[in-house]
Design a protein around this motif. Structure first.
Motif, PDB file in Angstrom:
ATOM      1  N   GLY A 180      42.299  34.053  25.226  1.00  0.00           N
ATOM      2  CA  GLY A 180      42.937  33.510  26.417  1.00  0.00           C
ATOM      3  C   GLY A 180      43.937  34.483  27.016  1.00  0.00           C
ATOM      4  N   LEU A 181      44.710  35.147  26.156  1.00  0.00           N
ATOM      5  CA  LEU A 181      45.687  36.134  26.627  1.00  0.00           C
ATOM      6  C   LEU A 181      44.986  37.339  27.253  1.00  0.00           C
ATOM      7  CD1 LEU A 181      48.536  37.307  26.854  1.00  0.00           C
ATOM      8  CD2 LEU A 181      48.301  38.125  24.492  1.00  0.00           C
ATOM      9  N   LEU A 182      43.971  37.863  26.556  1.00  0.00           N
ATOM     10  CA  LEU A 182      43.276  39.053  27.042  1.00  0.00           C
ATOM     11  C   LEU A 182      42.534  38.789  28.350  1.00  0.00           C
ATOM     12  CD1 LEU A 182      41.843  40.403  23.652  1.00  0.00           C
ATOM     13  CD2 LEU A 182      43.854  41.210  24.900  1.00  0.00           C
ATOM     14  N   VAL A 183      41.900  37.629  28.432  1.00  0.00           N
ATOM     15  CA  VAL A 183      41.175  37.272  29.653  1.00  0.00           C
ATOM     16  C   VAL A 183      42.147  37.048  30.808  1.00  0.00           C
ATOM     17  CG1 VAL A 183      39.809  35.434  30.730  1.00  0.00           C
ATOM     18  CG2 VAL A 183      39.115  36.373  28.540  1.00  0.00           C
ATOM     19  N   SER A 184      43.304  36.466  30.520  1.00  0.00           N
ATOM     20  CA  SER A 184      44.309  36.241  31.565  1.00  0.00           C
ATOM     21  C   SER A 184      44.787  37.558  32.156  1.00  0.00           C
ATOM     22  CB  SER A 184      45.497  35.465  30.991  1.00  0.00           C
ATOM     23  OG  SER A 184      45.105  34.193  30.541  1.00  0.00           O
ATOM     24  N   ILE A 185      44.941  38.562  31.315  1.00  0.00           N
ATOM     25  CA  ILE A 185      45.362  39.882  31.794  1.00  0.00           C
ATOM     26  C   ILE A 185      44.295  40.482  32.708  1.00  0.00           C
ATOM     27  CG2 ILE A 185      45.871  42.262  31.096  1.00  0.00           C
ATOM     28  CD1 ILE A 185      47.109  41.089  28.521  1.00  0.00           C
ATOM     29  N   ALA A 186      43.047  40.451  32.248  1.00  0.00           N
ATOM     30  CA  ALA A 186      41.958  41.028  33.037  1.00  0.00           C
ATOM     31  C   ALA A 186      41.757  40.281  34.350  1.00  0.00           C
ATOM     32  CB  ALA A 186      40.659  41.010  32.220  1.00  0.00           C
ATOM     33  N   CYS A 187      41.758  38.958  34.287  1.00  0.00           N
ATOM     34  CA  CYS A 187      41.542  38.157  35.497  1.00  0.00           C
ATOM     35  C   CYS A 187      42.726  38.264  36.455  1.00  0.00           C
ATOM     36  CB  CYS A 187      41.304  36.698  35.121  1.00  0.00           C
ATOM     37  SG  CYS A 187      39.678  36.401  34.395  1.00  0.00           S
ATOM     38  N   GLY A 188      43.927  38.391  35.922  1.00  0.00           N
ATOM     39  CA  GLY A 188      45.092  38.547  36.781  1.00  0.00           C
ATOM     40  C   GLY A 188      45.035  39.842  37.573  1.00  0.00           C
ATOM     41  N   ASP A 214      40.965  45.485  28.894  1.00  0.00           N
ATOM     42  CA  ASP A 214      42.356  45.319  29.324  1.00  0.00           C
ATOM     43  C   ASP A 214      43.100  46.649  29.328  1.00  0.00           C
ATOM     44  OD1 ASP A 214      42.033  42.657  29.729  1.00  0.00           O
ATOM     45  OD2 ASP A 214      43.214  41.990  28.016  1.00  0.00           O
ATOM     46  N   VAL A 215      42.875  47.455  28.315  1.00  0.00           N
ATOM     47  CA  VAL A 215      43.537  48.760  28.237  1.00  0.00           C
ATOM     48  C   VAL A 215      43.117  49.630  29.424  1.00  0.00           C
ATOM     49  CG1 VAL A 215      43.701  50.919  26.928  1.00  0.00           C
ATOM     50  CG2 VAL A 215      43.830  48.721  25.736  1.00  0.00           C
ATOM     51  N   VAL A 216      41.824  49.644  29.716  1.00  0.00           N
ATOM     52  CA  VAL A 216      41.317  50.436  30.845  1.00  0.00           C
ATOM     53  C   VAL A 216      41.928  49.949  32.160  1.00  0.00           C
ATOM     54  CG1 VAL A 216      39.271  50.998  32.202  1.00  0.00           C
ATOM     55  CG2 VAL A 216      39.160  51.060  29.714  1.00  0.00           C
ATOM     56  N   LEU A 217      41.936  48.637  32.368  1.00  0.00           N
ATOM     57  CA  LEU A 217      42.469  48.065  33.604  1.00  0.00           C
ATOM     58  C   LEU A 217      43.962  48.347  33.746  1.00  0.00           C
ATOM     59  CD1 LEU A 217      40.653  44.601  33.685  1.00  0.00           C
ATOM     60  CD2 LEU A 217      40.317  46.500  35.260  1.00  0.00           C
ATOM     61  N   LEU A 218      44.721  48.173  32.667  1.00  0.00           N
ATOM     62  CA  LEU A 218      46.162  48.411  32.724  1.00  0.00           C
ATOM     63  C   LEU A 218      46.471  49.867  33.047  1.00  0.00           C
ATOM     64  CD1 LEU A 218      47.353  46.235  29.702  1.00  0.00           C
ATOM     65  CD2 LEU A 218      47.926  45.867  32.114  1.00  0.00           C
ATOM     66  N   LEU A 219      45.783  50.784  32.386  1.00  0.00           N
ATOM     67  CA  LEU A 219      46.015  52.206  32.643  1.00  0.00           C
ATOM     68  C   LEU A 219      45.640  52.570  34.076  1.00  0.00           C
ATOM     69  CD1 LEU A 219      44.719  53.819  29.319  1.00  0.00           C
ATOM     70  CD2 LEU A 219      47.094  53.582  30.060  1.00  0.00           C
ATOM     71  N   LEU A 220      44.508  52.039  34.525  1.00  0.00           N
ATOM     72  CA  LEU A 220      44.030  52.344  35.866  1.00  0.00           C
ATOM     73  C   LEU A 220      44.990  51.842  36.942  1.00  0.00           C
ATOM     74  CD1 LEU A 220      41.717  53.421  37.666  1.00  0.00           C
ATOM     75  CD2 LEU A 220      40.710  51.141  37.562  1.00  0.00           C
ATOM     76  N   PHE A 221      45.471  50.598  36.791  1.00  0.00           N
ATOM     77  CA  PHE A 221      46.323  50.022  37.820  1.00  0.00           C
ATOM     78  C   PHE A 221      47.774  50.478  37.699  1.00  0.00           C
ATOM     79  CE2 PHE A 221      42.712  47.466  38.742  1.00  0.00           C
ATOM     80  CZ  PHE A 221      42.895  47.004  40.039  1.00  0.00           C
ATOM     81  N   ILE A 252      29.390  30.904  33.545  1.00  0.00           N
ATOM     82  CA  ILE A 252      28.982  31.394  34.858  1.00  0.00           C
ATOM     83  C   ILE A 252      29.368  30.423  35.966  1.00  0.00           C
ATOM     84  CG2 ILE A 252      26.935  31.869  36.275  1.00  0.00           C
ATOM     85  CD1 ILE A 252      25.627  33.031  33.746  1.00  0.00           C
ATOM     86  N   ILE A 253      29.184  29.139  35.733  1.00  0.00           N
ATOM     87  CA  ILE A 253      29.390  28.148  36.787  1.00  0.00           C
ATOM     88  C   ILE A 253      30.851  28.088  37.239  1.00  0.00           C
ATOM     89  CG2 ILE A 253      29.109  25.713  37.397  1.00  0.00           C
ATOM     90  CD1 ILE A 253      26.487  27.184  36.871  1.00  0.00           C
ATOM     91  N   LEU A 254      31.791  28.241  36.307  1.00  0.00           N
ATOM     92  CA  LEU A 254      33.204  28.041  36.611  1.00  0.00           C
ATOM     93  C   LEU A 254      34.007  29.338  36.705  1.00  0.00           C
ATOM     94  CD1 LEU A 254      33.788  25.074  34.115  1.00  0.00           C
ATOM     95  CD2 LEU A 254      33.415  24.901  36.577  1.00  0.00           C
ATOM     96  N   LEU A 255      33.350  30.467  36.499  1.00  0.00           N
ATOM     97  CA  LEU A 255      34.073  31.731  36.369  1.00  0.00           C
ATOM     98  C   LEU A 255      34.842  32.115  37.624  1.00  0.00           C
ATOM     99  CD1 LEU A 255      34.837  34.284  34.902  1.00  0.00           C
ATOM    100  CD2 LEU A 255      32.580  35.214  35.415  1.00  0.00           C
ATOM    101  N   ILE A 256      34.256  31.891  38.777  1.00  0.00           N
ATOM    102  CA  ILE A 256      34.904  32.308  40.013  1.00  0.00           C
ATOM    103  C   ILE A 256      36.261  31.637  40.186  1.00  0.00           C
ATOM    104  CG2 ILE A 256      33.881  30.544  41.500  1.00  0.00           C
ATOM    105  CD1 ILE A 256      34.372  34.275  42.308  1.00  0.00           C
ATOM    106  N   ALA A 257      36.400  30.417  39.663  1.00  0.00           N
ATOM    107  CA  ALA A 257      37.683  29.710  39.753  1.00  0.00           C
ATOM    108  C   ALA A 257      38.746  30.404  38.902  1.00  0.00           C
ATOM    109  CB  ALA A 257      37.518  28.258  39.312  1.00  0.00           C
ATOM    110  N   LEU A 258      38.346  30.930  37.758  1.00  0.00           N
ATOM    111  CA  LEU A 258      39.298  31.604  36.874  1.00  0.00           C
ATOM    112  C   LEU A 258      39.835  32.883  37.512  1.00  0.00           C
ATOM    113  CD1 LEU A 258      40.555  31.421  34.027  1.00  0.00           C
ATOM    114  CD2 LEU A 258      38.682  32.829  33.200  1.00  0.00           C
ATOM    115  N   LEU A 259      39.028  33.519  38.353  1.00  0.00           N
ATOM    116  CA  LEU A 259      39.444  34.747  39.010  1.00  0.00           C
ATOM    117  C   LEU A 259      40.317  34.489  40.243  1.00  0.00           C
ATOM    118  CD1 LEU A 259      36.072  36.714  38.816  1.00  0.00           C
ATOM    119  CD2 LEU A 259      38.207  37.401  37.711  1.00  0.00           C
ATOM    120  N   THR A 260      40.234  33.287  40.782  1.00  0.00           N
ATOM    121  CA  THR A 260      40.923  33.033  42.052  1.00  0.00           C
ATOM    122  C   THR A 260      42.100  32.062  41.962  1.00  0.00           C
ATOM    123  OG1 THR A 260      39.267  31.327  42.564  1.00  0.00           O
ATOM    124  CG2 THR A 260      38.870  33.527  43.420  1.00  0.00           C
ATOM    125  N   ILE A 261      41.985  30.980  41.184  1.00  0.00           N
ATOM    126  CA  ILE A 261      43.024  29.950  41.191  1.00  0.00           C
ATOM    127  C   ILE A 261      44.397  30.485  40.768  1.00  0.00           C
ATOM    128  CG2 ILE A 261      43.782  27.754  40.196  1.00  0.00           C
ATOM    129  CD1 ILE A 261      40.897  26.865  40.105  1.00  0.00           C
TER     130      ILE A 261
END
Length: 275
Positions: free
Chosen positions: A21-29, A143-150, A198-207
């Motif tokens: 949950g923590l790792l996905v929250s970082i990536a989705c954020g 997450d490491v790749v995304l954090l370093l990149l951003f 798959i069905i609910l993923l877009i909500a996790l990226l946007t809400i």
């Protein structure tokens, strides 16, 4: 709630779910803020649903469904970018075609697979409680790749994303950055399939991003706030799922939606007081 916290330290599958949950929250954020700011929500939905084609093919061939989803997502994302860049086809048309094609391919190959695909529902609607240590390792690497990149490339990414014409005139690596971002979006989508499906993923990226945008307008602030809000929603959803025996993906999105409604209520009350 206290008992639930104690259970997290007691049971390995809950520990894995908590860390996921923590790792996905970082990536989705991070990725979600970019998606919402650049108005790529429909593109993300197309990539998400087209990944089902890879899952279906992988099931049919006896391979790891996540590997199939990864390959199909990246190819679909690059295909959308290619058609939009090299042909006169509108991007939303390319997205719609690949969205439907990927879903159709997935359904066909799943129906052709001998026997019953028992884990298919977890890919459609998520299964946070079934996350493995291998999944966690992949999430951590992303997450490491995304954090370093951003952290080190945020200025360049935003420069190209929101002033593309000027960036081209300055000989910036626009195509390279665009393809890199589209691939990272695809990888993030595949990583999150395990959590909400798959069905609910877009909500996790946007809400969480839309919720953070109620209080903040700066890109960096929205990104950090969406990570926090996403993780809070993850924990609440995980608690509901564990205690009431509901699908984890649906419970997480429900929690995220309630948080958004609560924040909108706070915003409305502030406007009423000002008036």
């Amino acid at each position: 709630m206290v008992e639930f916290v104690n259970d997290i330290f007691q049971y390995q599958f809950l520990q894995n779910a908590f860390i996921a949950g923590l790792l996905v929250s970082i990536a989705c954020g991070i990725v979600g803020t970019y998606i919402v700011a650049k108005r790529l929500v429909f593109l993300s939905g197309g990539i998400t649903h087209s990944s089902f084609g890879g899952i279906g093919i992988a099931y049919y061939l006896g391979l790891n469904p996540i590997l199939g989803a990864f390959v199909f997502s990246v190819l679909s994302a690059m295909g959308i970018e290619f058609f939009a860049d090299k042909t006169k086809m509108r991007e939303d048309s390319a997205i719609g075609i690949l969205w439907a094609l990927g879903t159709a391919i997935g359904v066909i190959f799943v129906s052709m697979t001998p026997g019953y695909a028992p884990n298919l529902m977890s890919f459609l609607f998520g299964g946070l409680l079934g996350v493995t240590k291998v999944d966690l390792a992949v999430m951590l690497a992303l997450d490491v790749v995304l954090l370093l990149l951003f952290i080190f490339g945020l200025r360049t990414i935003l420069y190209i994303a929101f002033d593309k014409e000027f960036a081209i005139s300055q000989n910036a690596a626009v195509k390279l950055v665009n393809y890199m971002m589209i691939i990272l979006i695809s990888v993030t989508i595949v990583m999150c399939i395990r959590v909400v499906g798959i069905i609910l993923l877009i909500a996790l990226l946007t809400i969480p991003v839309v919720t953070a945008n109620i209080f903040y307008k700066d890109f960096k602030c929205i990104m950090v706030a969406s990570i926090v809000l996403g993780f809070v929603g993850m924990l609440v959803g995980l608690y509901i799922s564990f205690e009431v025996n509901l699908p984890s993906g649906a419970a997480i999105i429900l929690a995220q939606s309630v948080i958004w409604l609560g924040c909108k209520g706070v915003e409305f009350l502030k406007k009423v007081k000002r008036s």
